[in-house]
Design an enzyme around this catalytic site. Sequence first.
Site, PDB file in Angstrom:
ATOM      1  N   LYS A  11     -12.463  -2.179   7.140  1.00  0.00           N
ATOM      2  CA  LYS A  11     -11.797  -3.141   8.031  1.00  0.00           C
ATOM      3  C   LYS A  11     -12.269  -2.907   9.473  1.00  0.00           C
ATOM      4  O   LYS A  11     -12.952  -3.745  10.034  1.00  0.00           O
ATOM      5  CB  LYS A  11     -10.284  -3.010   7.914  1.00  0.00           C
ATOM      6  CG  LYS A  11      -9.814  -3.406   6.511  1.00  0.00           C
ATOM      7  CD  LYS A  11      -8.567  -2.680   6.106  1.00  0.00           C
ATOM      8  CE  LYS A  11      -8.332  -2.619   4.622  1.00  0.00           C
ATOM      9  NZ  LYS A  11      -8.294  -3.897   3.926  1.00  0.00           N
ATOM     10  N   TRP A  40       0.831  -1.213   0.000  1.00  0.00           N
ATOM     11  CA  TRP A  40       0.000   0.000   0.000  1.00  0.00           C
ATOM     12  C   TRP A  40       0.855   1.247   0.000  1.00  0.00           C
ATOM     13  O   TRP A  40       0.529   2.235  -0.671  1.00  0.00           O
ATOM     14  CB  TRP A  40      -0.996  -0.030   1.161  1.00  0.00           C
ATOM     15  CG  TRP A  40      -1.897  -1.218   1.042  1.00  0.00           C
ATOM     16  CD1 TRP A  40      -1.930  -2.317   1.845  1.00  0.00           C
ATOM     17  CD2 TRP A  40      -2.866  -1.466  -0.004  1.00  0.00           C
ATOM     18  NE1 TRP A  40      -2.862  -3.212   1.384  1.00  0.00           N
ATOM     19  CE2 TRP A  40      -3.443  -2.717   0.264  1.00  0.00           C
ATOM     20  CE3 TRP A  40      -3.306  -0.751  -1.120  1.00  0.00           C
ATOM     21  CZ2 TRP A  40      -4.433  -3.278  -0.557  1.00  0.00           C
ATOM     22  CZ3 TRP A  40      -4.279  -1.285  -1.934  1.00  0.00           C
ATOM     23  CH2 TRP A  40      -4.827  -2.543  -1.651  1.00  0.00           C
ATOM     24  N   ASP A  96      -1.711   6.378   6.405  1.00  0.00           N
ATOM     25  CA  ASP A  96      -2.765   5.485   5.921  1.00  0.00           C
ATOM     26  C   ASP A  96      -3.040   4.509   7.060  1.00  0.00           C
ATOM     27  O   ASP A  96      -2.254   3.610   7.324  1.00  0.00           O
ATOM     28  CB  ASP A  96      -2.250   4.750   4.673  1.00  0.00           C
ATOM     29  CG  ASP A  96      -3.240   3.703   4.169  1.00  0.00           C
ATOM     30  OD1 ASP A  96      -4.305   3.514   4.802  1.00  0.00           O
ATOM     31  OD2 ASP A  96      -2.936   3.062   3.145  1.00  0.00           O
TER      32      ASP A  96
HETATM   33  C1  LIG Z   1      -3.397  -0.274   4.391  1.00  0.00           C
HETATM   34  C2  LIG Z   1      -4.308  -0.165   3.202  1.00  0.00           C
HETATM   35  N1  LIG Z   1      -4.296   0.953   2.462  1.00  0.00           N
HETATM   36  C3  LIG Z   1      -5.092   1.091   1.388  1.00  0.00           C
HETATM   37  C4  LIG Z   1      -5.949   0.092   0.989  1.00  0.00           C
HETATM   38  C5  LIG Z   1      -6.797   0.291  -0.219  1.00  0.00           C
HETATM   39  O1  LIG Z   1      -8.043   0.696   0.212  1.00  0.00           O
HETATM   40  P1  LIG Z   1      -9.255   0.946  -0.797  1.00  0.00           P
HETATM   41  O2  LIG Z   1      -9.612  -0.363  -1.363  1.00  0.00           O
HETATM   42  O3  LIG Z   1     -10.292   1.539   0.121  1.00  0.00           O
HETATM   43  O4  LIG Z   1      -8.811   1.916  -1.823  1.00  0.00           O
HETATM   44  C6  LIG Z   1      -5.999  -1.079   1.733  1.00  0.00           C
HETATM   45  C7  LIG Z   1      -6.921  -2.157   1.322  1.00  0.00           C
HETATM   46  O5  LIG Z   1      -6.882  -3.278   1.750  1.00  0.00           O
HETATM   47  C8  LIG Z   1      -5.156  -1.219   2.847  1.00  0.00           C
HETATM   48  O6  LIG Z   1      -5.168  -2.344   3.575  1.00  0.00           O
END
Ligand SMILES: Cc1ncc(COP(=O)(O)O)c(C=O)c1O
Length: 370
Positions: free
Chosen positions: A205, A112, A181
């Site tokens: 989550k 991520w 994040d």
């Molecule tokens: C730490 C983290 N950041 C970003 C995301 C991406 O999120 P989204 O699907 O809401 O764009 C995730 C998805 O699992 C994640 O675990």
Amino acid sequence: MTVMRRDGEMASRIYNFNPGPAALPLSVLEEVKEEFLDFKGSGMSVAEVSHRSALFEGVLNDAVTRLQRLLKLPENFKVLFLQGGASTQFSMVPMNLIPPGSSADYINTGTWATKAIKEIEILKKPFSVIASSEDRNFCYIPKNFIVSPGAAYLHFTSNNTIKGTQWATFPNAGSIPLVSDMSSDILSRPFDPIPFGLIYAGAQKNLGPAGVTLVIIREDMLARAPKDIPTMFRYTTHAEKNSLYNTPPCIAIYMVQLVLKWIEENMGGLDAMERLNLQKAELLYSLIDNTDFYTGTADSDSRSKMNITFRLPDENLEKKFVAEASTNGMDGLKGHRSVGGCRASIYNAVGIDAVRVLVDFMKEFSRKNG
Ligand SMILES: Cc1ncc(COP(=O)(O)O)c(C=O)c1O
């Protein structure tokens, strides 16, 4: 498993270890069901009421107030509910928060964070990756790094959902605002919000269903945005209109509000939530550490309390493990497709009973297959 519903009837549920969308508190799901056709006596579903009605604004404002209370946010932090997932924040952050002549710092701890870095690259904004754990396949949280003097912000991913690592304490960047994040560990533990300029988290989550993204932004960061950002991508647009510039994801926000109420009123707030999360993670890690059959993939001082990643002696056994777990009422234990292995996601709504059932299953599986 069979569980007692609020109305005394029994319902059939499974133990849900999915990484996101993930388990939600049963009492929240039941409340949604009970209110779905007639929301607070309005004769309409929450999916049918106007987002500009007093009814919906009550929901939105209650969600904001509960978040402010739970996270002990000072008054100069705005709480926004946006769309586009955490992934949209990968670009909104650099679009809005880098003043001319300035550069941002990033720490790369996995998939991520890498995606966030890719977006700042696409935008051609200046940045430095000041630390990375890529040298060992992101199995640890970097310790020694130097934050660039005068950096616009320091971006990091607080919990690495795929690699199973988590910042035990957040990086110290002095007066440089932290941007994080927190998609996969927000509200799992208390923390000091003061060093943060911005926090974002996809809801699916620990907060609620997919479809809404929480953004918490310190007011002074709002003034940084250049003039040429399209309206929907500017934080000020949403901050000035209390997240109601356009039609928000009403159902998702409503469910987040119920989850926040559950944390405050049923679980006893973030200190209690953290204690329970530690207990749950400890059950799994001590089993992993006490057998040769399971191997944790993250360094012990970097282990996530939310996503427990582990391997079995070989891939065939991993497949068998996931399949047998499923037959025994446990879902979501397959590791992310990019890394393989197994992963148990034990977010706030996954009870300690579920973790105990998984631990017993793991013991039995290793006894039979070891
Ligand atoms: C730490 C983290 N950041 C970003 C995301 C991406 O999120 P989204 O699907 O809401 O764009 C995730 C998805 O699992 C994640 O675990």
